[in-house]
Design an enzyme around this catalytic site. Structure first.
Site, PDB file in Angstrom:
ATOM      1  N   ASP A  88      43.014  47.399  40.333  1.00 36.96           N
ATOM      2  CA  ASP A  88      42.360  46.712  41.652  1.00 36.96           C
ATOM      3  C   ASP A  88      41.127  46.120  41.062  1.00 36.96           C
ATOM      4  O   ASP A  88      40.667  46.362  40.099  1.00 36.96           O
ATOM      5  CB  ASP A  88      42.229  47.907  42.584  1.00 36.96           C
ATOM      6  CG  ASP A  88      41.586  47.420  43.834  1.00 36.96           C
ATOM      7  OD1 ASP A  88      41.778  46.465  44.470  1.00 36.96           O
ATOM      8  OD2 ASP A  88      40.596  48.160  44.089  1.00 36.96           O
ATOM      9  N   ASP A  90      38.113  44.976  43.874  1.00 38.01           N
ATOM     10  CA  ASP A  90      37.113  45.534  44.611  1.00 38.01           C
ATOM     11  C   ASP A  90      36.833  46.723  44.457  1.00 38.01           C
ATOM     12  O   ASP A  90      37.573  47.643  44.928  1.00 38.01           O
ATOM     13  CB  ASP A  90      37.127  45.031  46.271  1.00 38.01           C
ATOM     14  CG  ASP A  90      37.230  43.478  46.358  1.00 38.01           C
ATOM     15  OD1 ASP A  90      36.412  42.845  45.634  1.00 38.01           O
ATOM     16  OD2 ASP A  90      38.379  42.993  47.126  1.00 38.01           O
TER      17      ASP A  90
END
Length: 297
Positions: A88, A90
């Site tokens: 991922d 963020d």
């Protein structure tokens, strides 16, 4: 020994007293342990063990270390070194939620960040929450994207994680419910082989308040993991995933090793393993890399 328990702390934060407490907890649970192997003195070590399920050993270690800034990750020894990394972006590879920071350009950070927090904790439908937040940014100048990028910082250990795994022959991919404007730049900066994210729609130099369909969500992240593993000819046991939000859970739960990194409460509760104290190099220690083996940045 069929299993490995890896303990990781901030540099200098792992003591022999803590190790003794963990060894006692494992012995009480019926585990037979071999001599610990320090991967980085005072920072990370391996405890080979048998006679106890990895999940039980991990829970026993966490209970013995309660209140200490030490992460514990237990897994099968034979498949701990991974050949696929799916991360991922963020609050994982970068320190912020880029959509929230972009919202600051419109004076809407607090309002949008509140929606983001609920979506990442699994309280809201991700697609609906994304559409709602992007709609609030309609008319924001395209230049705001570049200004947001210029203040975005990498999570400590991000470059070492990707560079070391690539040097060992692994494939690294970035997958985000955020936006390609940012994932493309992060992938280039950190060294990911590829990136996947959502596409903001712009017209006449400004955001239209819409995002291209289909939206990349939790199901898309899992599909990306499955597709990459198949295309690389790898069993899922050879994959490592890392993320912090509810939209990461399917890929965390399906990978050989899924790490909830400084994650939301619901994600920590459901993931196989979590890292709350170390930086992203904890994922290298979990694979048995010694600090001396980390690729130079």
């Amino acid at each position: 020994m069929p299993h490995i328990l890896t303990l990781v702390a901030p540099p200098g934060g792992l003591s022999h007293h803590m190790l003794a407490a963990v060894l006692a907890a494992l012995a009480a649970g019926g585990a037979v342990c071999r001599a610990p192997d320090w991967l980085s003195e005072g920072e990370a070590l391996d405890i080979p063990f048998s006679g106890m399920a990895p999940a039980a050993a991990q829970a026993a270690a966490q209970a013995a270390l309660a209140g200490q800034k030490v992460d514990a990750i237990a897994q099968a020894a034979a498949t701990r070194r991974k050949a696929l990394l799916l991360a991922d972006m963020d609050s994982t590879i970068v320190t912020t939620e880029t959509l929230d920071e972009l919202a600051a350009e419109a004076g809407l950070k607090e309002r949008i960040a509140a929606i983001t927090a609920r979506a990442m904790n699994g309280e809201l439908d991700f697609k609906s929450a994304l559409r709602e937040r992007v709609a609030m940014l309609k008319g924001l100048p395209e230049a705001a994207l570049q200004r947001t990028w210029e203040t975005t910082e990498l999570m400590p250990g991000a470059r070492a994680l990707v560079a070391t795994m690539r040097a060992a022959g692994a494939h690294a991919a970035l997958v985000s419910g955020g936006f390609t404007f940012f994932t493309g730049r992060v992938a280039a900066l950190v060294g990911f082989h590829e990136h996947h994210a959502n596409q903001l729609i712009l017209a006449d130099g400004a955001l239209t308040g819409t995002v291209a369909e289909p939206i990349l969500d939790r199901d898309s992240k899992l599909a990306t993991l499955l597709r990459l593993a198949q295309s690389l000819g790898l069993p899922l046991e050879r994959s490592l995933t890392v993320g912090d939000g509810a939209n990461d859970l399917p890929m965390l739960q399906s990978a050989g090793l899924g790490i909830a990194f400084r994650a939301k409460p619901t994600v920590q509760a459901a993931a196989h393993a979590r890292v709350n104290h170390g930086d992203l190099t904890a994922l290298l220690f979990a694979q048995g890399f010694r600090r001396a083996e980390f690729a130079a940045m």
